[in-house]
Write an enzyme that holds these catalytic residues in place. Structure first.
Site, short mmCIF file in Angstrom:
data_model
loop_
_atom_site.label_atom_id
_atom_site.label_comp_id
_atom_site.label_asym_id
_atom_site.label_seq_id
_atom_site.Cartn_x
_atom_site.Cartn_y
_atom_site.Cartn_z
N ASN A 135 0.84 -1.18 0.00
CA ASN A 135 0.00 0.00 0.00
C ASN A 135 0.89 1.25 0.00
OD1 ASN A 135 -1.62 2.23 1.10
ND2 ASN A 135 -3.20 0.67 1.39
N HIS A 175 -3.46 0.51 -3.34
CA HIS A 175 -3.47 -0.51 -2.30
C HIS A 175 -2.39 -1.55 -2.62
CE1 HIS A 175 -7.82 0.12 -0.65
NE2 HIS A 175 -7.11 1.24 -0.67
N GLU A 177 -2.53 -4.76 -3.30
CA GLU A 177 -2.85 -5.61 -4.45
C GLU A 177 -2.68 -4.84 -5.76
OE1 GLU A 177 -5.61 -6.83 -1.01
OE2 GLU A 177 -4.81 -4.97 -1.83
N SER A 191 -7.56 -9.14 3.82
CA SER A 191 -8.71 -9.40 2.95
C SER A 191 -8.91 -8.23 1.97
CB SER A 191 -9.95 -9.59 3.83
OG SER A 191 -11.06 -9.97 3.08
N CYS A 200 -10.25 -5.32 -0.36
CA CYS A 200 -11.36 -4.36 -0.35
C CYS A 200 -12.17 -4.51 -1.65
CB CYS A 200 -10.81 -2.94 -0.22
SG CYS A 200 -10.07 -2.33 -1.76
N CYS A 248 -10.01 -3.70 -4.87
CA CYS A 248 -9.04 -4.74 -5.23
C CYS A 248 -9.75 -6.02 -5.65
CB CYS A 248 -8.09 -4.98 -4.06
SG CYS A 248 -7.07 -3.52 -3.69
N ASP A 263 -8.09 4.82 5.07
CA ASP A 263 -7.80 3.79 4.08
C ASP A 263 -9.02 2.93 3.81
OD1 ASP A 263 -5.67 2.66 2.37
OD2 ASP A 263 -6.11 0.85 3.50
#
Length: 145
Positions: A39, A50, A52, A77, A79, A82, A142
């Site tokens: 991130n 982010h 990912e 996990s 969002c 993503c 975030d």
């Protein structure tokens, strides 16, 4: 710990050491990391970078087949943003370090045929808890709170 989740955690730790949000990710194709990231919303002033997204960005443009044969490892996990990207590119498997801190769109991913594995890794969890305790306002920003 799996070597690829370990690589994602190392990315998260880089983000933490840069005073950013400690979420890391790696994209793996045929047993090889082709993209890694963390991130960088704080570091780059980005609304979308982010972990990912950074890993995918760093993998560069790939043929559709590469995404469709890859596994995305992430420390937290994913969002909605993503998760949408995972679906858009047809990534078939996601390995998640932990989802106690934040439950992303795992059910959406599963409903669309993505193989979702939650490892429940204590190191991933501890890093996020330390960060949230230190910077609760940044965490809330975030996750859109």
């Amino acid at each position: 710990m799996d070597e690829f989740l370990q690589a994602a955690l190392e990315e998260a730790q880089k983000g933490y050491s840069e005073d950013g949000i400690p979420i890391g990710s790696v994209l793996v194709h045929n047993g090889k990391i082709i993209g890694r990231g963390h991130n960088k919303r704080v570091q780059n002033g980005s609304p979308i970078l982010h972990g990912e997204m950074d890993a995918l960005e760093n993998a560069g443009r790939q043929p559709a087949k590469v995404y469709q044969e890859s596994v995305l490892y992430t420390t937290l996990s994913p969002c909605p943003m993503c998760s949408g990207t995972i679906l858009l590119y047809g990534i078939p498997k996601v390995v998640i370090g932990e989802n106690k801190t934040f439950m992303g769109e795992e059910e959406l991913l599963k409903s669309r045929g993505v193989d979702v594995t939650v490892v429940d890794n204590q190191e991933c969890y501890d890093l996020m808890q330390r960060f949230i305790q230190e910077k609760p306002q940044l965490w809330n920003e975030d996750i859109g709170v």
